[in-house]
Structures are given as structure tokens and as C-alpha cells.
Design an enzyme around this catalytic site. Structure first.
Site, mmCIF file in Angstrom:
data_model
loop_
_atom_site.group_PDB
_atom_site.id
_atom_site.type_symbol
_atom_site.label_atom_id
_atom_site.label_comp_id
_atom_site.label_asym_id
_atom_site.label_seq_id
_atom_site.Cartn_x
_atom_site.Cartn_y
_atom_site.Cartn_z
ATOM 1 N N GLY A 108 46.018 -0.023 83.434
ATOM 2 C CA GLY A 108 44.881 -0.895 83.196
ATOM 3 C C GLY A 108 45.256 -2.353 83.283
ATOM 4 O O GLY A 108 46.246 -2.722 83.927
ATOM 5 N N SER A 109 44.483 -3.193 82.613
ATOM 6 C CA SER A 109 44.648 -4.639 82.710
ATOM 7 C C SER A 109 45.905 -5.103 81.985
ATOM 8 O O SER A 109 46.399 -4.454 81.054
ATOM 9 C CB SER A 109 43.436 -5.349 82.109
ATOM 10 O OG SER A 109 43.397 -5.173 80.704
ATOM 11 N N GLY A 161 46.101 -7.742 80.015
ATOM 12 C CA GLY A 161 45.764 -8.096 78.640
ATOM 13 C C GLY A 161 45.655 -6.891 77.733
ATOM 14 O O GLY A 161 46.237 -6.861 76.637
ATOM 15 N N GLY A 162 44.922 -5.868 78.174
ATOM 16 C CA GLY A 162 44.777 -4.662 77.367
ATOM 17 C C GLY A 162 46.085 -3.927 77.196
ATOM 18 O O GLY A 162 46.414 -3.452 76.104
ATOM 19 N N GLY A 163 46.857 -3.837 78.275
ATOM 20 C CA GLY A 163 48.142 -3.165 78.199
ATOM 21 C C GLY A 163 49.120 -3.882 77.289
ATOM 22 O O GLY A 163 49.854 -3.243 76.533
ATOM 23 N N GLU A 208 51.265 0.504 83.338
ATOM 24 C CA GLU A 208 51.123 -0.061 84.675
ATOM 25 C C GLU A 208 50.002 -1.083 84.597
ATOM 26 O O GLU A 208 48.862 -0.744 84.258
ATOM 27 C CB GLU A 208 50.785 1.031 85.698
ATOM 28 C CG GLU A 208 50.684 0.495 87.119
ATOM 29 C CD GLU A 208 49.944 1.437 88.048
ATOM 30 O OE1 GLU A 208 49.135 0.945 88.855
ATOM 31 O OE2 GLU A 208 50.172 2.655 87.954
ATOM 32 N N CYS A 236 45.491 -0.729 92.606
ATOM 33 C CA CYS A 236 46.619 -1.450 92.020
ATOM 34 C C CYS A 236 47.566 -1.962 93.095
ATOM 35 O O CYS A 236 48.379 -2.856 92.828
ATOM 36 C CB CYS A 236 47.364 -0.567 91.032
ATOM 37 S SG CYS A 236 47.791 1.056 91.680
#
Length: 497
Positions: A216-217, A219-221, A240, A277
Site C-alpha cells: 500500500g501507500s 504513509g499507511g505502511g 511494499e 507498483c
């Protein structure tokens, strides 16, 4: 109780009934069930786990029609693409069934005792063993291959780890229907699924969870990575995240194959509305190639993005780039007016400007946007490549007389990219033993591992050495007679004895 609502990106209208958010108590029950299932699942013979993975692949294939139809309504990715993606998903499961039968993934090592060396060596037998229950976070852009039954789930199940999936909010109905199929095949407790942001947080924090897989993103990761690291008992977090996937076109290749390269670049850039990605978002090319690149991108079409937030982020990011004064917008493709759509965009920036504004110009714009860094001297580009942010892929286009320069470019990219591609484009990640889908931060949180291919199973395993144990008490992978017939290293020699 509130629910996770799916939407049709082509119209922006709700699709399906909301899926109830998973409470903290329900997360706890699923994690505890996975913990209870771990002893039996982790010790189930690999051949039997392989049969279950094959059976799961067959079950998903049998329900391909309704699964693809649901996913298309929630993602707008199209029936052909989603049909192929679901087949990729079932092929991943079958690959790991083969990995289990082949057996080398446990890295079995047997060292006989030797009292005459210094220091004396006792009998040592080393093997990889499963970590425990794994949390898997579904990806937005691959509702099958990187989601409920995707690569993280397949590799963790193969390793002997029960899995609890956190569904992505962009396709809750697809997740629910896929989870129904998975749960119908696997033993109780080996698989579970949760819905809602808070449920994902609770899952990472749960003491029964021993590792996390995330796509995912950035920021979220990063937020979840920090959460996993700050637990009283920190656990591995394999994320990732973002990747700009730089590509270098050398001068002779641009001169000889300019139209072909431009068409290939545009096709890779806009594939899946740029929501891959491995989307080639950064291209280093001679200035003379820009007209062909602009023509190819202008002739391309965008489409609906996965959700409104992604569409808005793409628009604001590309608008900010256009207004920055650093890059020039030289081409824009088309897009439908209805729904959460995005049009392809191509920007150019001279290499001199790029050198001075590297951080700003290597920001990922998730979607069909590319930045072309124009140059006249390839040596200047080669000097830049090692300073790029970590990335999943790096690409080089060269003609035969440029093989020397191409080798230099590959060496420069080796330190920042997990996969280096020659005269092709990075979109498309084969499911194979030889694939590495990873890279330095921010591409992933751990460049030692891959999230695609047979060796992705290594993330969910940890080594254990048995010292001086009776043969009959050892795991079968380490017993002297090699009852499983797997590849092993015995006294330093790799073979099957």
C-alpha cells in the site's frame, strides 16, 4: 454497527451492501483462533499443505465468473484484466504447492560432530520453521493477486503460518466473497478476515500475530511499520510501499527505436490507469526523444481510478507539479468524464533542474503520470542514478553498441533497485523462483526479501538449530535418512542425502 461500503469507480455510486466493521473483540477471537490452529497447521506435512493449496486454487478457479464480476464493479479494472489476475492468483497458490513438495525452502543443514577441530563441533542440524500467525493487508490495486488469497497469504500458508487478512476498503464485497471460498477449503482457524481501519491496527498490535505483510501507500505502511516495531515484542513488518521505477533510454537506442520505445513507455505508464507498483514514473531520455514520447502519451487514454481519494490525490499531485515551475506539462491523454477518472500526463524537466530538486521530482504520483528527465550527456545520468530513492525496478534501453554504458547503468541501479530490466518495461511481475519484487526504502521496509516468487516464503520462517538430538526426535527434514527426499546441505555439501 457501521460498515465498509464499496463503490463503482465508473459512476461513483455505492455497490453492494456495506460489510460490517470488525470489532476489537472479533479481531481478538480471530487472532486467538489462528494461534490455536498454528501447532497443527505448522506441523502438517508439507505434502498435505500442498494438497490444500492446490484445492484452494481449484475452488477459486471454479468461482472465477462471479468473483471477477464483483471485482469489476468495485474496481473498474475490467473483466479481461481481472480474469488474468485471478488466474495469476491461483497460479501463485500452485507455485507454493510445488515449493512445498520440492522442499529446499526449509534450508536444511546437517553438520556432523567433530571433536578434533577448535572449537570442537557437536552435531548441529539447522532448519527454517514457521513464525506463527501472520497478518496480511490487502492491496487496493490488485483485488486478487495482492489481496485476500494473494501472494502474501499463499506464501504464509505454505510456510505453515495461519493468516488473518485485513480487507482493503476499496473492494469489501470482493474480499468477502474471496474469503468465503478460502474459508471453505482450509481447516478452522487457519484463515480469517477483518474489515475496517481500526481492525487493522488491532491486528498489528495483537500478541498472537508474529509478522505482518503489507502492500500500500508509504504513509499507511510507515504508520503500521512503526506500530509493529513499537510493540512490547516487536515483530517483522514486510511492507511494499512507493516506487518511481526509473528507466534510462541511452542515445543510440533512442535514435534507432524512438517510436517503439515511446509506444512501449506510454503503454506501460497508463496500464491499469497507472495503478501498478511498477509503473515507470521516471524516465531519463535524450531531449530528441520528447516529441515521440509526447505523441504517444497524448494518444493514450486514462480511465476510472480505484477510489475517489486516489483520483483526488493524483489530480492534486500533478497539478502541484505543473504549478511548481520545475517541470513542464508536454502531453495529456484522454479520460471519460463520468466517475473517478484520471487522464495520462507527461512532464519534462532538464537534468540540471532535476539534480537540484531531486527529492521533489522523485515523489510518486500514483496514476498515469510520468516525468521525463532530458539529457544530452549520458554520463550525467549515470552519476545521478545511485542517489535515487529505493525502487522496485530499474530499466535500461540500449542498442548493442551501448552495452558498455548499459552495464554501467545496471551497476548504478543495482544499489537502489530490486529488479533491473533490459530493453523491456517493468509492468508485469512474473511468479517464479527467480523473481525479486523488493528494494530499498521506500520501495519496501526490508530490501532482503521479496513479496513475489517462491522465495517470498522466507519472510515467514526463522531458523532453529537442533544440537545433539536423537535422530527419531528430529523433524523429518533433519533426520539422517532424509525421509522426505529434499535438498539438504550435509557437512557442507549440497545434495539430497
Amino acid at each position: 454497527m457501521s460498515g465498509v461500503q464499496g463503490y463503482d469507480p465508473r459512476t461513483g455510486e455505492p455497490f453492494g451492501e456495506p460489510v460490517p466493521v470488525t470489532s476489537d473483540a472479533e479481531v481478538d477471537a480471530l487472532a486467538r483462533a489462528a494461534e490455536a490452529a498454528f501447532p497443527s497447521w505448522s506441523t502438517l506435512p508439507g505434502a498435505e499443505r500442498a494438497e490444500l493449496l492446490d484445492g484452494l486454487a481449484d475452488a477459486l478457479d471454479a468461482e472465477s465468473g462471479p468473483l471477477v464480476e464483483t471485482a469489476d464493479r468495485e474496481t473498474a479494472l475490467g473483466v479481461p484484466r481481472l480474469t488474468t489476475e485471478l488466474k495469476r492468483t491461483t497460479n501463485q497458490l500452485r507455485l507454493f504447492a510445488g515449493v512445498l513438495r520440492e522442499g529446499s525452502y526449509v534450508e536444511a543443514v546437517l553438520d556432523g560432530a567433530d571433536p578434533d577441530i577448535i572449537p570442537p563441533r557437536p552435531e548441529l542440524r539447522r532448519v527454517l520453521r514457521p513464525l506463527g500467525p501472520v497478518a496480511v493487508f490487502s492491496a487496493s490495486n490488485f483485488p486478487f493477486a495482492f489481496s485476500v488469497a494473494g501472494g502474501d497469504t499463499a506464501s504464509a500458508l505454505a510456510a505453515g503460518c495461519p493468516v488473518v487478512v485485513k480487507s482493503h476498503s476499496a473492494h469489501p464485497s470482493t474480499a468477502r466473497e474471496t474469503a468465503r471460498v478460502v474459508a471453505s477449503v482450509l481447516p478452522a482457524g487457519v484463515f480469517g478476515i477483518v474489515y475496517g481501519t481500526q481492525a487493522g491496527v488491532a491486528l498489528v498490535k495483537h500478541p498472537a500475530v508474529r509478522a505482518v505483510g503489507f502492500t500500500g501507500s508509504t504513509g499507511g505502511g510507515r504508520a503500521l511499520f512503526d506500530l509493529a516495531s513499537s510493540r512490547p515484542d516487536p515483530i517483522p513488518f514486510y511492507g511494499e510501499l512507493g516506487s518511481v521505477n526509473p528507466a534510462v533510454v541511452l542515445p543510440a537506442a533512442a535514435s534507432a527505436r524512438g517510436a517503439e520505445i515511446a509506444a512501449g513507455f506510454a503503454g506501460s505508464l497508463v496500464m491499469g490507469v497507472g495503478q501498478f507498483c511498477t509503473n515507470p514514473g521516471l524516465l531519463f531520455a535524450p531531449t530528441a526523444l520528447v516529441p515521440a514520447l509526447a505523441e504517444a502519451v497524448s494518444a493514450s487514454a486514462g480511465g476510472a481510478m480505484l477510489n475517489e481519494r486516489m483520483r483526488d490525490s493524483y489530480r492534486s499531485g500533478t497539478e502541484d507539479l505543473a504549478a511548481s515551475g520545475l517541470a513542464s506539462l508536454v502531453a495529456e491523454g484522454t479520460a471519460p468524464e463520468a466517475g473517478w477518472t484520471a487522464a495520462p500526463k507527461l512532464f519534462t524537466v532538464p537534468v540540471e533542474v532535476f539534480e537540484e530538486n531531486r527529492e521533489r521530482l522523485t515523489e510518486e504520483h500514483f496514476g498515469p503520470a510520468g516525468v521525463v528527465v532530458t539529457y544530452d550527456d549520458p554520463a550525467r545520468v549515470l552519476a545521478l542514478l545511485p542517489s535515487l530513492p529505493g525502487t522496485l525496478t530499474g530499466t535500461v534501453h540500449a542498442d548493442p553498441e551501448e552495452h558498455g554504458l548499459a552495464a554501467q547503468a545496471a551497476e548504478a541501479l543495482r544499489g537502489v533497485a530490486g529488479r533491473i530490466i533490459f530493453n523491456a518495461w517493468p509492468t508485469g511481475v512474473a511468479v517464479a523462483w527467480g523473481m525479486h519484487h523488493g528494494g530499498p526504502w521506500p520501495a519496501t521496509t526490508n530490501p532482503l526479501h521479496t513479496s513475489v516468487g517462491a522465495t517470498s516464503i522466507r519472510r515467514w520462517l526463522a531458523p532453529v538449530t537442533y544440537q545433539s538430538w536423537p535422530d527419531e526426535l528430529l523433524p523429518p527434514e533433519l533426520q539422517s535418512g532424509n525421509p522426505l527426499g529434499i535438498p539438504r546441505r550435509v557437512d557442507g555439501v549440497l545434495g539430497t542425502r
